[in-house]
Enzyme design. Structure first.
Site, PDB file in Angstrom:
ATOM      1  N   GLY A 305       0.850  -1.181   0.000  1.00 37.80           N
ATOM      2  CA  GLY A 305       0.000   0.000   0.000  1.00 37.80           C
ATOM      3  C   GLY A 305       0.886   1.231   0.000  1.00 37.80           C
ATOM      4  CG  MET A 307       8.656   1.347   1.972  1.00 38.57           C
ATOM      5  SD  MET A 307       8.513   0.202   3.386  1.00 38.57           S
ATOM      6  CE  MET A 307       9.907   0.772   4.395  1.00 38.57           C
ATOM      7  CD  GLU A 308       7.629   2.221   6.903  1.00 37.05           C
ATOM      8  OE1 GLU A 308       6.775   1.911   6.044  1.00 37.05           O
ATOM      9  OE2 GLU A 308       8.080   1.410   7.728  1.00 37.05           O
ATOM     10  CD  GLU A 333       2.927   3.837   4.567  1.00 41.94           C
ATOM     11  OE1 GLU A 333       4.032   3.700   5.129  1.00 41.94           O
ATOM     12  OE2 GLU A 333       2.135   2.879   4.401  1.00 41.94           O
ATOM     13  CE1 TYR A 419       1.987  -4.767   9.355  1.00 40.07           C
ATOM     14  CE2 TYR A 419       1.244  -2.534   8.954  1.00 40.07           C
ATOM     15  CZ  TYR A 419       2.080  -3.590   8.652  1.00 40.07           C
ATOM     16  OH  TYR A 419       2.996  -3.452   7.653  1.00 40.07           O
ATOM     17  NE  ARG A 593      -2.450  -1.847  -1.016  1.00 38.09           N
ATOM     18  CZ  ARG A 593      -3.305  -0.959  -0.541  1.00 38.09           C
ATOM     19  NH1 ARG A 593      -4.143  -0.340  -1.362  1.00 38.09           N
ATOM     20  NH2 ARG A 593      -3.329  -0.671   0.751  1.00 38.09           N
TER      21      ARG A 593
HETATM   22 ZN   LIG Z   1       3.590   0.546   8.302  1.00 37.35          ZN
END
Ligand SMILES: [Zn+2]
Length: 644
Positions: A305, A307-308, A333, A419, A593
């Site tokens: 979805g 990526m930080e 993010e 998460y 994805r």
């Molecule tokens: Zn994350």
């Protein structure tokens, strides 16, 4: 090890950076933790003997050869009695290794392990001790470099220019950067990258200004050189690159978005809440410490979805819905700028410290920007996800513990646990400790450990020192060790608001009882979260007639929201509904994805004789367009056994 653990030694480095608009910043060398909990079994590095503190890349992007080629200059610090430094590699082709003066250094490349790749062991000779030394590695990425995905023009929105992007997390960056690839070994970095004109290169560092046009070389297209720098030390999985035909749109004084020209307008529109989110996050957790916050919307082959990557969040285009209903992804993010990027797990076993904390922060940011209803609904969806995971894994399953036990592979995590159970732990602490005091604690956690690695035991120690102190009643009510090390769900877990989906749950019940469907208007008036809840709660088994009627009344196959479309396709495929196959095929051919691709193949395969040939046929067509991560998840489902 007798070397004093590299306690924050400050080094001033002459980096050759001359950009006038860059503040000169001291590069602080982050400590490497020595505790048992901080050990990373997925690196060959022995950082207490010798470690990398800074990476300088000088690379050409070779689209025809699908590889990067050039040099990596590493700043190295070592213990007095060290003789060598060990780096991580996965298929890198090494041309030679020298010291900073060009003298050859001896090195060996060890045997390759299917998970970890292979070690590169470099002899340091006289170059040992706390003084920084340099080694220069000439290399190219190998043909199967897993971090990099090279897209043909046909795989982009514009269809004219090629595209490349990287995905480093978890341990993929060693396939294009020869360094110590472990989250607990933080490094600063800089890069000079060349690409054929008119492609634009972006990275997860601050740009040093306009690209430099290079002299034309006979028989080759003109190239441009782009320079970047990251003076904050980061875990090396956060070094990221993308290049393609890109345009930029400003969103606010410190934020903007890159995308292909065909997508830039829709992207900017969808991201218009970005500055409000940064303000909200700063109000809660202290200043944003990275300078700019830019994003890039990648082609649909991107496996995640988002990526930080610091200063440059990478995004799937599938979040664009036209109504900003999926922008919880941006809040997530962005939140990683505190949890994950500022304070990072030292080992992969503490996944919740990055992702669970981030999911909690996401809810808090969303509450400020979008209000309580949306957050109440997101939390109810998360809670339902945890309960579903506990049911399918079993309450006693060691995979349901937040800190991954030693006997399990932490890279094969359950996202509902890492998460959602992680976030639930923080919501629970907030509800017991009180919002104000818990917010103070979290702000302090980020301040105390900024730009450093962390472990679960450090989190608990901080909580005991700053919040619990000697309050044994509070200690008992928090059930901390059960949360981190125990399986299942501790009995003090904060419950979601039963009213979150009152209207939708009523509709689900009506449908289950006598097939009454929500009216078309009612459905259209629901938020995307409410629509998702309805589809997720539908009975597992649905007849062709039921599916046709649902699609007809609710317009499911026409939705502009990819999350909703995915749930429709999953329900249809699970129930062998032929009319949905062409759309599923189109969707799977366009989108890489993994959150969508893996369950759709699972749904097809799960039906047996009906879906297996369809899955095989579609996968033959689409596999080549998926990132290695998505392939690694789908291959075992469809029994794909080779070809590469
Ligand atoms: Zn994350």
């Amino acid at each position: 090890m007798r070397f004093p653990a590299f306690a924050a030694i400050t080094a001033l480095i002459v980096s050759g950076c001359t950009a006038e608009d860059l503040p000169s910043q001291e590069r602080v060398i982050a400590p490497v933790l020595t505790s048992e909990q901080a050990m990373d079994e997925f690196t060959y590095a022995r950082p207490l003997e010798a470690r990398v503190t800074h990476v300088a890349l000088d690379l050409d992007l070779d689209f025809e050869g699908a590889r990067v080629e050039g040099t990596a200059t590493l700043d190295v610090q070592s213990a007095e009695d060290a003789t060598e430094i060990v780096l991580d590699s996965d298929g890198l082709i090494i041309g030679g290794i020298t010291d900073g003066n060009g003298n050859d250094l001896d090195y060996t490349i060890g045997e390759s392990d299917p998970d970890k790749g292979e070690p590169i062991t470099v002899q340091l000779g006289e170059m040992t001790g706390p003084e920084l030394q340099q080694i220069v590695i000439s290399y190219a990425s190998g043909p199967e470099a897993e971090a990099l995905q090279w897209l043909s023009p046909e795989q982009t929105a514009g269809g004219e220019h090629p595209f490349v992007f990287s995905q480093g997390q978890a341990i993929l960056n060693r396939s294009w950067i020869p360094t110590q690839d472990s989250p607990g070994i933080r490094q600063t970095w800089e890069a000079r990258i060349t690409a054929p004109d008119p492609l634009t290169v972006v990275m997860s560092g601050i740009s040093r200004g306009d690209p430099e046009m290079l002299d034309e070389v006979e028989g080759e297209s003109t190239r441009r050189a782009f320079e970047f720098v990251m003076d904050n030390s980061i875990p090396p999985y956060l070094i990221a690159i993308a290049a393609g035909n890109l345009e930029f749109a400003e969103l606010g004084p410190r934020s903007g978005v890159w995308a292909e020209p065909a997508q830039i307008e829709a992207a900017a529109e969808e991201l218009s809440d970005t500055e409000a989110m940064i303000d909200a996050a700063e109000g809660l957790y202290g200043s944003y410490r990275w300078g700019r916050y830019d994003m890039i919307v990648l082609p649909p082959a991107f496996p995640y979805g988002g990526m930080e990557n610091p200063v440059m969040t990478f995004l799937t285009p599938t979040f664009i819905a036209g109504d900003r209903s999926n922008t919880g992804l941006i809040a997530h993010e962005l939140a990683h700028s505190w949890s994950g990027n500022l304070v990072t797990y030292a080992s992969w076993r503490d996944g919740w410290l990055n992702e669970g904390v981030t999911s909690y922060l996401t809810a808090r940011i969303s509450e400020e920007v979008f209000g309580e209803t949306r957050v109440m609904q997101e939390r109810a969806l998360e809670y339902a996800g945890v309960m579903e995971a506990l049911e399918s894994l079993g309450e006693d399953n060691p995979r349901t513990a937040l800190r991954t036990p030693d006997e399990l592979n932490p890279l094969e995590y359950s996202s509902a646990i890492v998460y959602d159970k992680g976030a639930l732990f923080l919501h629970t602490m907030e509800s017991i400790i009180g919002r104000e005091q818990f917010d103070d604690f979290m702000r302090g956690w980020f301040d105390r450990h900024a730009f450093q690695p962390a472990t679960s035991e450090m989190f608990l120690a901080d909580l005991r020192e700053y919040v619990i102190q000697d309050d044994s009643e509070l200690e008992e009510s928090l059930m901390l060790d059960e949360w981190i090390y125990g399986t299942g769900l501790p009995e003090n877990a904060a419950q979601p608001d039963p009213e979150a989906f009152a209207a939708v749950d009523g509709a689900v019940e009506a449908y289950g009882t006598d097939g009454t469907m929500p009216a078309t208007d009612t459905w259209a008036g629901w938020s995307a979260f409410e629509q998702r809840r309805f589809l997720e709660e539908l009975p597992d088994e649905l007849s062709d007639e039921q599916l046709a009627a649902l699609n007809e009344t609710l317009g499911l196959s026409e939705t502009g929201n990819n999350e909703v479309l995915f749930l429709w396709l999953e329900a249809a495929l699970r129930n062998e509904y032929d009319p949905a196959v062409p759309q599923a095929e189109e969707f799977l051919g366009r989108v890489g994805r993994n959150k969508f691709v893996e369950p759709l193949f699972e749904a097809l395969w799960g039906t047996g004789a009906w879906g297996e040939p369809i899955a095989t046929r579609i996968y033959d067509e689409t596999r080549g367009g998926y990132h290695s991560y998505t392939r690694s998840q789908v291959d075992p489902i469809v029994g794909f056994a080779g070809g590469e």
